[in-house]
Scaffold this active site. Structure first.
Site, PDB file in Angstrom:
ATOM      1  N   GLU A  43      -3.739  90.504  42.021  1.00  0.00           N
ATOM      2  CA  GLU A  43      -3.502  91.526  43.051  1.00  0.00           C
ATOM      3  C   GLU A  43      -2.560  91.004  44.152  1.00  0.00           C
ATOM      4  O   GLU A  43      -2.742  89.889  44.655  1.00  0.00           O
ATOM      5  CB  GLU A  43      -4.867  91.868  43.671  1.00  0.00           C
ATOM      6  CG  GLU A  43      -4.855  92.939  44.728  1.00  0.00           C
ATOM      7  CD  GLU A  43      -6.275  93.251  45.232  1.00  0.00           C
ATOM      8  OE1 GLU A  43      -7.209  92.474  44.922  1.00  0.00           O
ATOM      9  OE2 GLU A  43      -6.447  94.278  45.906  1.00  0.00           O
ATOM     10  N   LYS A 111      -3.981 101.347  43.953  1.00  0.00           N
ATOM     11  CA  LYS A 111      -5.423 101.061  44.012  1.00  0.00           C
ATOM     12  C   LYS A 111      -6.179 102.228  44.648  1.00  0.00           C
ATOM     13  O   LYS A 111      -5.772 102.741  45.695  1.00  0.00           O
ATOM     14  CB  LYS A 111      -5.628  99.792  44.850  1.00  0.00           C
ATOM     15  CG  LYS A 111      -7.044  99.255  44.908  1.00  0.00           C
ATOM     16  CD  LYS A 111      -7.048  97.929  45.711  1.00  0.00           C
ATOM     17  CE  LYS A 111      -8.409  97.266  45.725  1.00  0.00           C
ATOM     18  NZ  LYS A 111      -8.373  95.981  46.490  1.00  0.00           N
ATOM     19  N   CYS A 147      -8.646  95.194  41.178  1.00  0.00           N
ATOM     20  CA  CYS A 147      -9.839  94.615  41.842  1.00  0.00           C
ATOM     21  C   CYS A 147     -11.006  95.606  41.979  1.00  0.00           C
ATOM     22  O   CYS A 147     -11.620  95.961  40.987  1.00  0.00           O
ATOM     23  CB  CYS A 147      -9.425  94.026  43.187  1.00  0.00           C
ATOM     24  SG  CYS A 147     -10.507  92.677  43.758  1.00  0.00           S
ATOM     25  N   LYS A 180     -21.089  84.781  43.169  1.00  0.00           N
ATOM     26  CA  LYS A 180     -20.172  85.816  42.724  1.00  0.00           C
ATOM     27  C   LYS A 180     -19.643  85.555  41.310  1.00  0.00           C
ATOM     28  O   LYS A 180     -19.426  86.491  40.543  1.00  0.00           O
ATOM     29  CB  LYS A 180     -18.989  85.902  43.692  1.00  0.00           C
ATOM     30  CG  LYS A 180     -18.310  87.270  43.675  1.00  0.00           C
ATOM     31  CD  LYS A 180     -17.104  87.271  44.574  1.00  0.00           C
ATOM     32  CE  LYS A 180     -16.787  88.662  45.070  1.00  0.00           C
ATOM     33  NZ  LYS A 180     -15.588  88.651  45.933  1.00  0.00           N
ATOM     34  N   GLU A 433     -25.885  74.518  62.214  1.00  0.00           N
ATOM     35  CA  GLU A 433     -25.512  74.189  63.593  1.00  0.00           C
ATOM     36  C   GLU A 433     -24.763  75.327  64.267  1.00  0.00           C
ATOM     37  O   GLU A 433     -25.020  75.676  65.414  1.00  0.00           O
ATOM     38  CB  GLU A 433     -24.544  72.993  63.592  1.00  0.00           C
ATOM     39  CG  GLU A 433     -25.165  71.641  63.619  1.00  0.00           C
ATOM     40  CD  GLU A 433     -24.100  70.535  63.604  1.00  0.00           C
ATOM     41  OE1 GLU A 433     -24.472  69.406  63.279  1.00  0.00           O
ATOM     42  OE2 GLU A 433     -22.918  70.808  63.898  1.00  0.00           O
TER      43      GLU A 433
END
Lengths: 574, 574
Positions: A43, A111, A147, A180, A433
């Protein structure tokens, strides 16, 4: 029947049109040499991803069109059909895939599904496409999409398959987080099985500011198996012959197909291509399927993220404050893996509160890693500050001010070294932290990049352990593993004096930050007062994080673009 | 025929459900006492705006519903209809307006047009509404909508008027930038004229992190006149009788109406309310229309932004490094206006390169403002750093490192004072500096808030001049106006040694940053080499800005959420 596809899993450099073009030409040449039917790029490969507000610059958009035209010219007299990600500009900007063949721009796909959650802002930049594209290649129907388009039960993938596509090619720039890669494989193989259609999933690789793309491009078969997986976190160009079922519509051997009706939906854009490739070369690639350990995967992700940040910004060397603690030790190890030992400089900055073993541990680490180091004492500088502040601080007591002062002197020293030698300072804070504000703004928080910013303390230990095992020797000294974590900013200070044990803290943080659970809900599992205390720390320290240095996302929710909390807020659950 | 509306232009505190509820009850009481037909609150007044990622917390959404229910109970036995902004939760979250009357939740409107540009991320949080709401109030048709909904020729406003609404009530949270107040008045009065329909525009007032809401709520008549404007940058509750034309559909006196057909569109939600209010009070309000000078407007905007940041975060006092230069002088003046002189502390931190007049100018300023100040010398601290860095810096020359070191010592001193006394440090950088990176990270860039972050240097001078005039005396000493700007980090340093004159620099920055023009385009007006140099500085310093402290947006494009450029990028026009 087979379709030969070259998958280009390369590392784009954002905004580097010339550099990316060179990679594109090279990949096209390989695809052509391998007699591929198609070559597919990730992409927005031409521009790099995500281009963010550069998309708002007309000059940037124009340049991207200029370079797409160069690719069209380059494709002349080549057989391979090119699918390349770029920004199309019509009445608006579109996240697009160009279809280029033999000197012609044959068409484009816009897209549809624009992610606008997590680190994504695509509605800020792009208009959604409203056309479904199917390429009829020598009478084989191939659906192409981008995507997110594949990640919905009612998106383009769905309509393409309903309209008879025999192969799906998806061009992605899907940022990494732990979990993922597994999800992607499960999801894509299930989709292939469900739709009885092979999928070529081509993903970007490389680091870009807060995100890293892990590659791991996949080809699934219509049986839902993973036929090939590209290497994770590395560049790879591979050519594969993908089996296509010839006549899906009447394939009664597979009852699943009967459920897929050939519903027509509006705006189907069919692009016909006839191509004749007489194959001389034969492609033999064995099945690959990578499965990494959690610690290894995160280590590789942050290493790639760090390397690309330094290199792509035109730097080479880094400098790290080595305290002898676990965080700075792991960051130094990551830096050595990312950039090589000659490009990493360690600075030991002991104070009057530093224990002797800390200095020893830091020295041992530097020697084990083979990196150069200096020792710069901060005591005299500290007392010169105290002296000048005497008047204004008269009648006050020592408190956290003096602790922060030490941290800021160290930050200033590291920045001076950075300014003098052009090394980028690496911040060494971990997610536990940063979440709780257990860090000093302009002190240990200084730096150009923060490699373990999104890594919990418990994972820091696991990664360090993995690293020593991976290297086959004790690079990070054993003492660093066993001593209790301490900032060493006052006598006998320990992290656990003010924070819950990291095993508990990290679990609470995950539920509060990544799962967005309420204090009530988390208190079903942990002590309510502890949960409240942690939630308060997280909420109260947003102001520090807002000025924090960037680092790479490796979790479902990282600090930065991925979590956009107000600083000013009176909302509290504690 | 008239409709009586109480406009509630108040300052919400984000996430402060109890505090906001108290303000809501009080405003309802005033509206009821004034016998209003309607009381309207700004967009998302219940939660505060923008709630950002708090919207992703289910617990936050639930709490907001719980508080809406409290308002429903409170409305019992009250005549006034309440229009209050909150987050509705159905299958998703919606940016909504509740219609509440006499103990009943009568209905809700979901915002259609969700801004996702500039500082806005509403697609990240909300689903778009798909229903047009019209209230039939005693047979008068009233269209209600939210903020952006009114800013489109094909949005809800359009469909509401096409369906016969005689009054539009818009609930907004529209952030300030210079130019917007004028635009808003022009736009709304034109829309009123065009649609022949009065508009009540109720805007939020107050600061929230990077944005400030300027209030300035407006009522326009169907003739396109501004009938009333609420005070800018201040809270105000006002009750007005708004003239309504009784039978618009056949009003042939006004030919404009004939062009408005009563087209029906799908999903019109009509909410009928019968209400009987026997009016005893009479409302007499004279027309108001505010027009401020540019310098005054920006001064008020940043003053409100600063005050709310400090107060809403539970602080009271600020500390400022006073260099004797214009930026810190103006920031000190703003701080005194925002918080009072007793809450502002000045710190003079001369070095060996500070000129005597700088110290005198800073002292004079502090005395004129009536603020307390201390002098803390940095020379000894500086040499203690130099001494400890001697070994590692052997065989190197003095360069920008030593300049940054001085700035970072000052930053560290200010932070120590902040830590010790709980004062928030104010950064004093202006937009011209921040754009070009003419500032030291962790040095003069430290702070909790940066009041003039979005103010160009040329505007800084104009605001200072305006301020002295406004105060009727020379608070900011004349010498500060006339001496050439200098960071005083090396002998005889001047800003203009390394930067183009500010008059030119600021114009180039505006075109490059706010207008997104290309270097090519800007070079039509300015020297090309200068433009390239400025563009390069802007691009190269993104990494500094990413760690910069927040400040309030006053221009069309500010640094922060409003401009999301990548750090890593090889794209350049220089």
């Amino acid at each position: 029947m087979k379709i030969r596809v070259t998958i280009v899993q390369l590392n784009a450099h954002l905004g580097d049109f010339d550099g990316n073009l060179k990679k594109i030409y090279n990949a096209i040449d390989i695809a052509e040499k391998n007699q591929s039917d198609f070559v597919v790029f990730p992409e927005l490969f031409l521009t790099g991803y995500p281009p963010e507000d550069l998309v708002l610059r007309t000059s940037f958009l124009k340049k991207n069109i200029e370079y797409i035209n160069k690719i069209v010219s380059y494709s002349k007299d080549k057989k391979t059909v090119i699918l390349i990600g770029y920004i199309d500009v019509e009445d608006d900007a579109f996240n697009s895939l160009a279809i280029i063949h033999n000197g012609k721009f044959l068409g484009k796909y816009h897209k549809h599904l624009l992610p606008n959650y997590s680190v994504f802002d695509e509605h800020r930049y792009f208009k959604s496409g409203n056309e479904i594209t199917i390429i009829e290649y020598n009478n084989i129907k191939i659906g192409i999409n981008i995507c997110e388009d594949i990640w919905s039960p009612i998106g383009p993938l769905h309509y393409q398959v309903l309209n008879g596509t025999q192969l799906i090619i998806n061009s992605s720039a899907s940022p990494y987080f732990y979990g993922k890669r597994k999800l992607r494989k499960k999801y894509l193989s299930t989709k292939s099985y469900d739709y009885h259609c092979p999928i070529v999933y081509c993903n970007l690789v490389g680091g870009q500011d807060e995100v890293v793309f892990d590659g791991g491009s996949i080809v699934t078969t219509s049986e839902g198996n993973i036929m090939y997986e590209c290497k994770p976190f590395e560049e790879e160009i591979v050519t594969l012959d993908i089996p296509i079922e010839e006549n899906l519509r009447t394939n009664l051997q597979d009852p699943r197909r009967r459920h897929i009706s050939s519903t027509k939906i509006p705006n189907i854009n069919i692009i016909k291509i006839s191509n004749k490739i007489e194959r001389k070369t034969k492609i033999n690639v064995s099945t690959k399927n990578f499965s990494l350990k959690r610690e290894e995967e995160i280590f590789k992700a942050v290493t790639l993220g760090l390397r690309d940040y330094i290199i792509k910004n035109g730097f080479k060397k880094v400098v790290i404050g080595l305290s002898g603690g676990m965080d700075s030790s792991l960051v130094a190890a990551i830096a050595v893996e990312a950039l090589g030992k000659d490009n990493v400089l360690g600075i030991l900055m002991p104070s009057m509160y530093s224990s002797s073993h800390s200095i020893e541990d830091a020295k041992n680490l530097a020697e084990n890693l083979g990196i150069k180091y200096y020792i710069i004492k901060i005591e005299n500088i500290y007392y010169s500050f105290v002296n000048e502040l005497k008047e204004i601080f008269s009648n006050t007591k020592e408190d956290i001010t003096e602790e922060n002062l030490q941290a800021r002197i160290r930050g200033t020293i590291l920045m001076a070294i950075s300014n003098k030698f052009g090394h980028i300072v690496l911040a060494t804070g971990n997610k536990s932290e940063i979440a709780t504000g257990y860090s000093t703004l302009y002190g240990d928080m200084v730096g150009g990049f923060s490699p373990i910013k999104d890594v919990y303390k418990t994972d820091v230990y696991k990664m360090a352990k993995w690293y020593n095992k991976f290297k086959g020797k004790e690079i990070i000294p054993q003492n660093v593993f066993v001593k209790p974590p301490s900032a060493e900013l006052r006598p006998n200070q320990k992290d656990q004096d003010t924070l819950p044990p990291y095993e508990i803290l990290d679990e609470i943080l995950k539920l509060y930050i990544e799962k967005e659970l309420s204090v009530e809900e988390i208190s079903e599992k942990f002590d309510k007062e502890t949960v409240k205390y942690v939630a308060k720390l997280v909420d109260k320290n947003e102001y520090k994080r807002r000025q924090g240095v960037i680092g790479v996302k490796v979790s479902e929710r990282s600090f930065g673009k991925d979590r956009r909390m107000p600083i000013t807020s009176k909302y509290k659950e504690w």
